[in-house]
Design a protein around this motif. Sequence first.
Motif, PDB file in Angstrom:
ATOM      1  N   PRO A 156     -13.282   2.794 -58.368  1.00 13.25           N
ATOM      2  CA  PRO A 156     -13.180   1.492 -57.694  1.00 13.25           C
ATOM      3  C   PRO A 156     -11.835   0.798 -57.912  1.00 13.25           C
ATOM      4  N   ILE A 157     -11.418   0.068 -56.893  1.00 16.38           N
ATOM      5  CA  ILE A 157     -10.180  -0.710 -56.916  1.00 16.38           C
ATOM      6  C   ILE A 157     -10.546  -2.192 -56.942  1.00 16.38           C
ATOM      7  N   THR A 158      -9.788  -2.980 -57.697  1.00 18.83           N
ATOM      8  CA  THR A 158     -10.018  -4.423 -57.760  1.00 18.83           C
ATOM      9  C   THR A 158      -8.859  -5.170 -57.102  1.00 18.83           C
ATOM     10  N   LEU A 159      -9.206  -6.090 -56.222  1.00 23.43           N
ATOM     11  CA  LEU A 159      -8.230  -6.989 -55.612  1.00 23.43           C
ATOM     12  C   LEU A 159      -8.466  -8.374 -56.196  1.00 23.43           C
ATOM     13  N   ILE A 160      -7.534  -8.879 -56.983  1.00 23.17           N
ATOM     14  CA  ILE A 160      -7.657 -10.217 -57.560  1.00 23.17           C
ATOM     15  C   ILE A 160      -7.100 -11.236 -56.584  1.00 23.17           C
ATOM     16  N   VAL A 161      -7.910 -12.224 -56.250  1.00 21.36           N
ATOM     17  CA  VAL A 161      -7.501 -13.307 -55.348  1.00 21.36           C
ATOM     18  C   VAL A 161      -7.303 -14.571 -56.179  1.00 21.36           C
ATOM     19  N   PRO A 162      -6.099 -15.145 -56.211  1.00 20.22           N
ATOM     20  CA  PRO A 162      -5.828 -16.298 -57.076  1.00 20.22           C
ATOM     21  C   PRO A 162      -6.232 -17.633 -56.457  1.00 20.22           C
ATOM     22  N   SER A 163      -7.309 -17.637 -55.679  1.00 24.11           N
ATOM     23  CA  SER A 163      -7.797 -18.870 -55.057  1.00 24.11           C
ATOM     24  C   SER A 163      -9.309 -18.762 -54.866  1.00 24.11           C
ATOM     25  N   ALA A 164      -9.905 -19.838 -54.392  1.00 26.20           N
ATOM     26  CA  ALA A 164     -11.361 -19.915 -54.309  1.00 26.20           C
ATOM     27  C   ALA A 164     -11.936 -19.066 -53.177  1.00 26.20           C
ATOM     28  N   ALA A 165     -13.202 -18.722 -53.335  1.00 26.46           N
ATOM     29  CA  ALA A 165     -13.917 -17.958 -52.312  1.00 26.46           C
ATOM     30  C   ALA A 165     -13.999 -18.758 -51.018  1.00 26.46           C
ATOM     31  N   GLY A 166     -13.908 -18.047 -49.894  1.00 32.73           N
ATOM     32  CA  GLY A 166     -14.053 -18.695 -48.599  1.00 32.73           C
ATOM     33  C   GLY A 166     -12.762 -19.132 -47.954  1.00 32.73           C
ATOM     34  N   GLY A 167     -11.657 -19.088 -48.707  1.00 34.02           N
ATOM     35  CA  GLY A 167     -10.375 -19.469 -48.145  1.00 34.02           C
ATOM     36  C   GLY A 167      -9.706 -18.312 -47.426  1.00 34.02           C
ATOM     37  N   ALA A 168      -8.537 -18.574 -46.856  1.00 35.05           N
ATOM     38  CA  ALA A 168      -7.838 -17.551 -46.084  1.00 35.05           C
ATOM     39  C   ALA A 168      -7.491 -16.327 -46.918  1.00 35.05           C
ATOM     40  N   ALA A 169      -7.028 -16.546 -48.163  1.00 38.20           N
ATOM     41  CA  ALA A 169      -6.657 -15.418 -49.025  1.00 38.20           C
ATOM     42  C   ALA A 169      -7.880 -14.573 -49.359  1.00 38.20           C
TER      43      ALA A 169
ATOM     44  N   PHE B  99      -9.594  -6.581 -45.752  1.00 36.90           N
ATOM     45  CA  PHE B  99      -8.899  -5.345 -46.120  1.00 36.90           C
ATOM     46  C   PHE B  99      -9.772  -4.457 -47.006  1.00 36.90           C
ATOM     47  N   ALA B 100     -10.533  -5.088 -47.910  1.00 36.98           N
ATOM     48  CA  ALA B 100     -11.413  -4.316 -48.791  1.00 36.98           C
ATOM     49  C   ALA B 100     -12.415  -3.503 -47.980  1.00 36.98           C
ATOM     50  N   GLN B 101     -12.933  -4.093 -46.925  1.00 34.32           N
ATOM     51  CA  GLN B 101     -13.886  -3.393 -46.067  1.00 34.32           C
ATOM     52  C   GLN B 101     -13.219  -2.186 -45.411  1.00 34.32           C
ATOM     53  N   TYR B 102     -12.002  -2.385 -44.912  1.00 31.92           N
ATOM     54  CA  TYR B 102     -11.265  -1.294 -44.279  1.00 31.92           C
ATOM     55  C   TYR B 102     -10.925  -0.204 -45.299  1.00 31.92           C
ATOM     56  N   LEU B 103     -10.371  -0.604 -46.446  1.00 31.43           N
ATOM     57  CA  LEU B 103      -9.937   0.358 -47.454  1.00 31.43           C
ATOM     58  C   LEU B 103     -11.113   1.157 -48.008  1.00 31.43           C
ATOM     59  N   GLY B 104     -12.236   0.469 -48.239  1.00 30.60           N
ATOM     60  CA  GLY B 104     -13.417   1.155 -48.747  1.00 30.60           C
ATOM     61  C   GLY B 104     -13.912   2.217 -47.781  1.00 30.60           C
ATOM     62  N   ALA B 105     -13.882   1.891 -46.492  1.00 32.73           N
ATOM     63  CA  ALA B 105     -14.343   2.845 -45.481  1.00 32.73           C
ATOM     64  C   ALA B 105     -13.416   4.053 -45.395  1.00 32.73           C
ATOM     65  N   LYS B 106     -12.121   3.822 -45.583  1.00 36.16           N
ATOM     66  CA  LYS B 106     -11.151   4.911 -45.454  1.00 36.16           C
ATOM     67  C   LYS B 106     -11.099   5.814 -46.687  1.00 36.16           C
ATOM     68  N   THR B 107     -11.335   5.237 -47.863  1.00 38.77           N
ATOM     69  CA  THR B 107     -11.188   6.010 -49.099  1.00 38.77           C
ATOM     70  C   THR B 107     -12.513   6.464 -49.691  1.00 38.77           C
ATOM     71  N   GLY B 108     -13.603   5.822 -49.268  1.00 42.59           N
ATOM     72  CA  GLY B 108     -14.896   6.159 -49.842  1.00 42.59           C
ATOM     73  C   GLY B 108     -15.109   5.552 -51.214  1.00 42.59           C
ATOM     74  N   GLN B 109     -14.213   4.675 -51.630  1.00 41.31           N
ATOM     75  CA  GLN B 109     -14.334   4.017 -52.934  1.00 41.31           C
ATOM     76  C   GLN B 109     -14.730   2.548 -52.770  1.00 41.31           C
ATOM     77  N   THR B 110     -15.378   2.015 -53.782  1.00 42.43           N
ATOM     78  CA  THR B 110     -15.714   0.596 -53.794  1.00 42.43           C
ATOM     79  C   THR B 110     -14.451  -0.225 -54.033  1.00 42.43           C
ATOM     80  N   VAL B 111     -14.279  -1.272 -53.265  1.00 47.25           N
ATOM     81  CA  VAL B 111     -13.147  -2.177 -53.452  1.00 47.25           C
ATOM     82  C   VAL B 111     -13.716  -3.555 -53.790  1.00 47.25           C
ATOM     83  N   VAL B 112     -13.468  -4.005 -55.006  1.00 42.25           N
ATOM     84  CA  VAL B 112     -14.030  -5.257 -55.514  1.00 42.25           C
ATOM     85  C   VAL B 112     -13.040  -6.397 -55.297  1.00 42.25           C
ATOM     86  N   VAL B 113     -13.483  -7.482 -54.703  1.00 41.32           N
ATOM     87  CA  VAL B 113     -12.666  -8.679 -54.546  1.00 41.32           C
ATOM     88  C   VAL B 113     -13.087  -9.669 -55.626  1.00 41.32           C
ATOM     89  N   GLU B 114     -12.149 -10.005 -56.485  1.00 42.22           N
ATOM     90  CA  GLU B 114     -12.428 -10.881 -57.630  1.00 42.22           C
ATOM     91  C   GLU B 114     -11.651 -12.184 -57.473  1.00 42.22           C
TER      92      GLU B 114
END
Length: 327
Positions: free
Chosen positions: A37-50, A57-72
């Motif tokens: 699994p890959i982790t993407l750290i977002v330095p702002s609150a949930a629901g915002g543009a970032a 992107f996590a949805q796209y990357l997960g589908a292409k690589t077959g790995q879980t992509v965690v948004v933190e």
Amino acid sequence: MNRIPTLSTTLGAALTLSLAALLPGAAQADTDWPARPITLIVPSAAGGAADLTARTFAQYLGAKTGQTVVVEDRPGAGGVVGTQAAKAAKPDGYTFLLSTNSTHAANQYLFKQLPYDAERDFVQVGMFGLFGAVGVVPPDSPYKTVPELVDYARAHPGKVFFGYYSSSSQVPAELFKHRANIDIGGAGYKNITQIITDLRGKQIGFAFVDYLTAMGQIDGKGLVPIAVTGKTRAPMWPDVPTMGDYFPDYVVAGWLGLSAPAGTPMAQVEKMNAHMRAALADPETAAKFRALGLQPESMTQPAFADFVRADAVRWKEWVSVAGIQAQ
């Protein structure tokens, strides 16, 4: 004459054999990336543009690589909390930061003691896209255009206030104040939701907010757009002028991309960059980014690194002209 092996030749041979044994495995590990699994750290609150950009992107990357992509989501201190967390992560190609113009350009001029160096502590991976801010006012505001706002502020000095929720979000209004030479004040908020509430309640007169936040309010007629800060008009509001239409060279644009902790193998960085560019070239994913108010912009890794360095120079000028003191 038979040569007697010395300690140095024996150690050298052993090291050569060890490297030979390790290299195939290293090449295999690189070939298999990502293998977990890959982790993407977002330095702002949930629901915002970032956050929503990272999840798209996590949805796209997960589908292409077959790995879980965690948004933190790690909000706090204008992006500093999340950026520090990414800096401290193991540089193994499995943790990335959703970097922004705040974390990697503006913050170094807005904080006296920033606990990271955007260039030294990170390797820049790639760009997702650009966005501007849009100036908004309540529907029953006495001003519906930038010239009307300027005239009102001059007729009522010290009586017009704008809202902001971070030092970087303060820049567009302060730059406007400087360029228009008007007496207006700023009111600081903890988050953008409070700004929208007070705007609609007419506790403040106007604010510059990101496109994603503004879209729902504008579509629902809760707020009225008066100008955008990007270089060009926003596709979703083609009739709304730019601030540059009133003040030449007035441009304040933001961006979203990915960065990784310094020391992350360049092979993984380049592969992630390739996935980012492929996502932007995918019509369905690119449409999702546009729906978030992002104008997709594909860059190679070296081009993005150059862009981030140049953007820091731009923000230094904007912060200086706006007269914002580092906190």
